[in-house]
Motif scaffolding. Structure first.
Motif, mmCIF file in Angstrom:
data_model
loop_
_atom_site.group_PDB
_atom_site.id
_atom_site.type_symbol
_atom_site.label_atom_id
_atom_site.label_comp_id
_atom_site.label_asym_id
_atom_site.label_seq_id
_atom_site.Cartn_x
_atom_site.Cartn_y
_atom_site.Cartn_z
ATOM 1 N N PRO A 137 0.883 -1.118 -0.141
ATOM 2 C CA PRO A 137 0.509 -0.153 0.170
ATOM 3 C C PRO A 137 0.980 1.604 -0.105
ATOM 4 C CG PRO A 137 -0.501 -1.119 2.315
ATOM 5 C CD PRO A 137 0.476 -2.042 0.909
ATOM 6 N N LEU A 138 1.736 1.304 0.531
ATOM 7 C CA LEU A 138 2.282 2.308 0.914
ATOM 8 C C LEU A 138 4.010 2.635 -0.567
ATOM 9 C CD1 LEU A 138 4.636 1.673 4.425
ATOM 10 C CD2 LEU A 138 3.024 3.649 3.682
ATOM 11 N N LYS A 139 3.988 1.489 -0.984
ATOM 12 C CA LYS A 139 4.256 2.161 -2.719
ATOM 13 C C LYS A 139 3.609 2.344 -3.525
ATOM 14 C CE LYS A 139 7.825 -0.839 -6.064
ATOM 15 N NZ LYS A 139 9.759 0.246 -5.047
ATOM 16 N N GLU A 140 2.137 1.982 -3.696
ATOM 17 C CA GLU A 140 1.219 2.295 -4.326
ATOM 18 C C GLU A 140 0.934 3.505 -4.140
ATOM 19 O OE1 GLU A 140 -1.927 -0.324 -3.486
ATOM 20 O OE2 GLU A 140 -1.848 -1.821 -4.862
ATOM 21 N N LYS A 141 1.235 4.243 -3.472
ATOM 22 C CA LYS A 141 0.476 5.775 -3.256
ATOM 23 C C LYS A 141 2.350 6.593 -3.445
ATOM 24 C CE LYS A 141 -3.682 5.876 -1.172
ATOM 25 N NZ LYS A 141 -4.773 6.418 -1.726
ATOM 26 N N GLY A 142 3.205 5.394 -3.145
ATOM 27 C CA GLY A 142 4.222 6.238 -3.816
ATOM 28 C C GLY A 142 5.263 6.682 -2.389
ATOM 29 N N LEU A 143 5.577 6.626 -1.471
ATOM 30 C CA LEU A 143 5.646 7.102 -0.731
ATOM 31 C C LEU A 143 7.000 6.607 0.301
ATOM 32 C CD1 LEU A 143 2.632 7.521 2.087
ATOM 33 C CD2 LEU A 143 3.637 8.993 0.697
ATOM 34 N N VAL A 144 7.492 5.398 -0.721
ATOM 35 C CA VAL A 144 8.550 4.530 -0.317
ATOM 36 C C VAL A 144 10.506 5.124 -1.439
ATOM 37 C CG1 VAL A 144 10.059 2.231 -0.982
ATOM 38 C CG2 VAL A 144 7.556 1.950 0.005
ATOM 39 N N THR A 145 9.444 5.544 -1.800
ATOM 40 C CA THR A 145 10.998 5.843 -3.025
ATOM 41 C C THR A 145 11.151 8.194 -2.601
ATOM 42 O OG1 THR A 145 9.269 6.979 -4.457
ATOM 43 C CG2 THR A 145 11.178 5.115 -5.087
ATOM 44 N N ARG A 146 12.591 8.462 -1.855
ATOM 45 C CA ARG A 146 12.809 9.468 -1.621
ATOM 46 C C ARG A 146 12.358 10.660 -3.108
ATOM 47 N NH1 ARG A 146 16.445 13.679 -2.039
ATOM 48 N NH2 ARG A 146 17.693 14.028 0.031
ATOM 49 N N ASP A 147 12.374 11.139 -2.078
ATOM 50 C CA ASP A 147 11.988 12.915 -3.830
ATOM 51 C C ASP A 147 13.304 13.079 -3.536
ATOM 52 O OD1 ASP A 147 11.280 14.517 -4.764
ATOM 53 O OD2 ASP A 147 9.758 15.609 -3.423
ATOM 54 N N ALA A 148 14.140 13.007 -4.228
ATOM 55 C CA ALA A 148 15.136 13.296 -4.581
ATOM 56 C C ALA A 148 15.541 15.067 -5.390
ATOM 57 C CB ALA A 148 16.213 12.379 -5.541
ATOM 58 N N ARG A 149 14.815 15.217 -5.353
ATOM 59 C CA ARG A 149 14.204 17.211 -5.411
ATOM 60 C C ARG A 149 15.388 18.287 -4.165
ATOM 61 N NH1 ARG A 149 8.696 18.788 -6.880
ATOM 62 N NH2 ARG A 149 8.316 17.703 -4.575
ATOM 63 N N ILE A 150 15.922 18.775 -4.736
ATOM 64 C CA ILE A 150 16.980 19.808 -3.835
ATOM 65 C C ILE A 150 17.414 20.045 -5.026
ATOM 66 C CG2 ILE A 150 18.007 17.529 -2.532
ATOM 67 C CD1 ILE A 150 20.570 18.320 -4.350
ATOM 68 N N LYS A 151 17.325 21.680 -4.176
ATOM 69 C CA LYS A 151 18.290 23.098 -4.743
ATOM 70 C C LYS A 151 19.253 22.588 -5.752
ATOM 71 C CE LYS A 151 18.160 28.098 -3.715
ATOM 72 N NZ LYS A 151 18.328 29.297 -2.579
ATOM 73 N N GLU A 152 19.069 23.291 -6.291
ATOM 74 C CA GLU A 152 19.977 23.624 -7.787
ATOM 75 C C GLU A 152 20.958 24.237 -7.042
ATOM 76 O OE1 GLU A 152 20.596 23.847 -12.677
ATOM 77 O OE2 GLU A 152 18.671 23.918 -10.924
ATOM 78 N N ARG A 153 22.295 24.184 -7.701
ATOM 79 C CA ARG A 153 23.477 25.506 -7.231
ATOM 80 C C ARG A 153 23.346 26.455 -8.622
ATOM 81 N NH1 ARG A 153 27.889 26.244 -9.378
ATOM 82 N NH2 ARG A 153 28.906 25.144 -10.412
ATOM 83 N N LYS A 154 23.856 27.747 -7.284
ATOM 84 C CA LYS A 154 24.327 28.658 -8.221
ATOM 85 C C LYS A 154 25.200 29.177 -9.646
ATOM 86 C CE LYS A 154 24.650 33.818 -7.995
ATOM 87 N NZ LYS A 154 26.187 33.616 -8.516
ATOM 88 N N LYS A 155 24.959 29.017 -10.592
ATOM 89 C CA LYS A 155 26.390 29.570 -11.503
ATOM 90 C C LYS A 155 26.804 30.890 -11.528
ATOM 91 C CE LYS A 155 24.294 25.392 -12.603
ATOM 92 N NZ LYS A 155 22.706 25.332 -12.551
ATOM 93 N N TYR A 156 28.132 30.490 -11.591
ATOM 94 C CA TYR A 156 29.057 32.226 -12.080
ATOM 95 C C TYR A 156 28.158 32.734 -13.388
ATOM 96 C CZ TYR A 156 31.423 29.824 -15.792
ATOM 97 O OH TYR A 156 31.925 29.041 -16.398
ATOM 98 N N GLY A 157 28.776 33.751 -13.446
ATOM 99 C CA GLY A 157 27.767 35.206 -13.923
ATOM 100 C C GLY A 157 26.402 35.049 -14.180
ATOM 101 N N LEU A 158 25.361 34.357 -13.223
ATOM 102 C CA LEU A 158 24.065 34.230 -13.005
ATOM 103 C C LEU A 158 23.527 34.793 -11.461
ATOM 104 C CD1 LEU A 158 22.955 30.834 -14.294
ATOM 105 C CD2 LEU A 158 23.616 33.355 -15.889
ATOM 106 N N LYS A 159 22.781 35.624 -11.761
ATOM 107 C CA LYS A 159 21.832 36.121 -10.562
ATOM 108 C C LYS A 159 21.745 34.616 -9.369
ATOM 109 C CE LYS A 159 20.851 40.890 -11.838
ATOM 110 N NZ LYS A 159 21.558 41.333 -10.734
ATOM 111 N N ALA A 160 21.104 33.541 -10.338
ATOM 112 C CA ALA A 160 20.277 32.722 -9.568
ATOM 113 C C ALA A 160 20.977 31.409 -10.306
ATOM 114 C CB ALA A 160 19.193 32.292 -9.220
ATOM 115 N N ALA A 161 20.739 30.248 -9.645
ATOM 116 C CA ALA A 161 20.993 29.024 -10.279
ATOM 117 C C ALA A 161 20.630 28.823 -12.434
ATOM 118 C CB ALA A 161 19.962 27.585 -10.212
ATOM 119 N N ARG A 162 19.779 29.747 -12.859
ATOM 120 C CA ARG A 162 19.799 30.197 -13.556
ATOM 121 C C ARG A 162 18.507 31.466 -13.657
ATOM 122 N NH1 ARG A 162 15.975 24.191 -16.207
ATOM 123 N NH2 ARG A 162 17.591 23.256 -14.566
ATOM 124 N N ARG A 163 18.565 32.471 -13.143
ATOM 125 C CA ARG A 163 18.125 33.785 -13.869
ATOM 126 C C ARG A 163 19.586 34.191 -14.017
ATOM 127 N NH1 ARG A 163 16.519 38.330 -14.941
ATOM 128 N NH2 ARG A 163 15.806 39.735 -13.162
#
Length: 130
Positions: A97-123
């Motif tokens: 039941p937990l796997k059917e609801k998608g709770l077993v896998t970790r949510d891998a989304r984390i903050k993207e790093r800032k790149k040089y020459g930009l104000k933020a990650a993509r800005r």
């Protein structure tokens, strides 16, 4: 006693599940505080308890968690992930039941790093014609 480590964004939650005989003893304690006192929003509390609701084990465990890093949203996600991992350690019957609801896998989304020459990650800086 069952343990699980949950992660979300930059938050890490170490969760311990202790089975209780009396339903009144079941509660969730985070960093020494009750869950209602710790999280400011009801939605975060509901999200944290999602694994317990799906498996119908809301009143079966005393849950102690130590959470570090991140904000409220990340901490709630880390707590949810830690509880689910500890539940899987407790019984393999909960996996389907937990796997059917998608709770077993970790949510891998984390903050993207800032790149040089930009104000933020993509800005990029605003273009000036003159």
């Amino acid at each position: 006693m069952y343990t699980g480590t949950g992660k979300r964004k930059s938050s890490i939650a170490r969760v311990i599940l202790k089975p209780v005989k009396n339903k009144k003893d079941s509660k969730i304690v985070i960093n020494g505080r009750e869950i209602d006192d710790y999280f400011p929003y009801k939605t975060l509390i509901q999200e944290s308890r999602m694994g317990l609701v799906i498996t119908n084990t809301e009143n079966d465990f005393l849950i102690t968690a130590n959470i570090k890093g991140g904000g409220f949203s990340g901490q709630a996600g880390a707590l949810k992930h830690g509880i689910v991992k500890a539940l899987l350690e407790a019984s393999n019957d909960y996996k389907k039941p937990l796997k059917e609801k998608g709770l077993v896998t970790r949510d891998a989304r984390i903050k993207e790093r800032k790149k040089y020459g930009l104000k933020a990650a993509r800005r990029a800086p605003q273009f000036s014609k003159r």
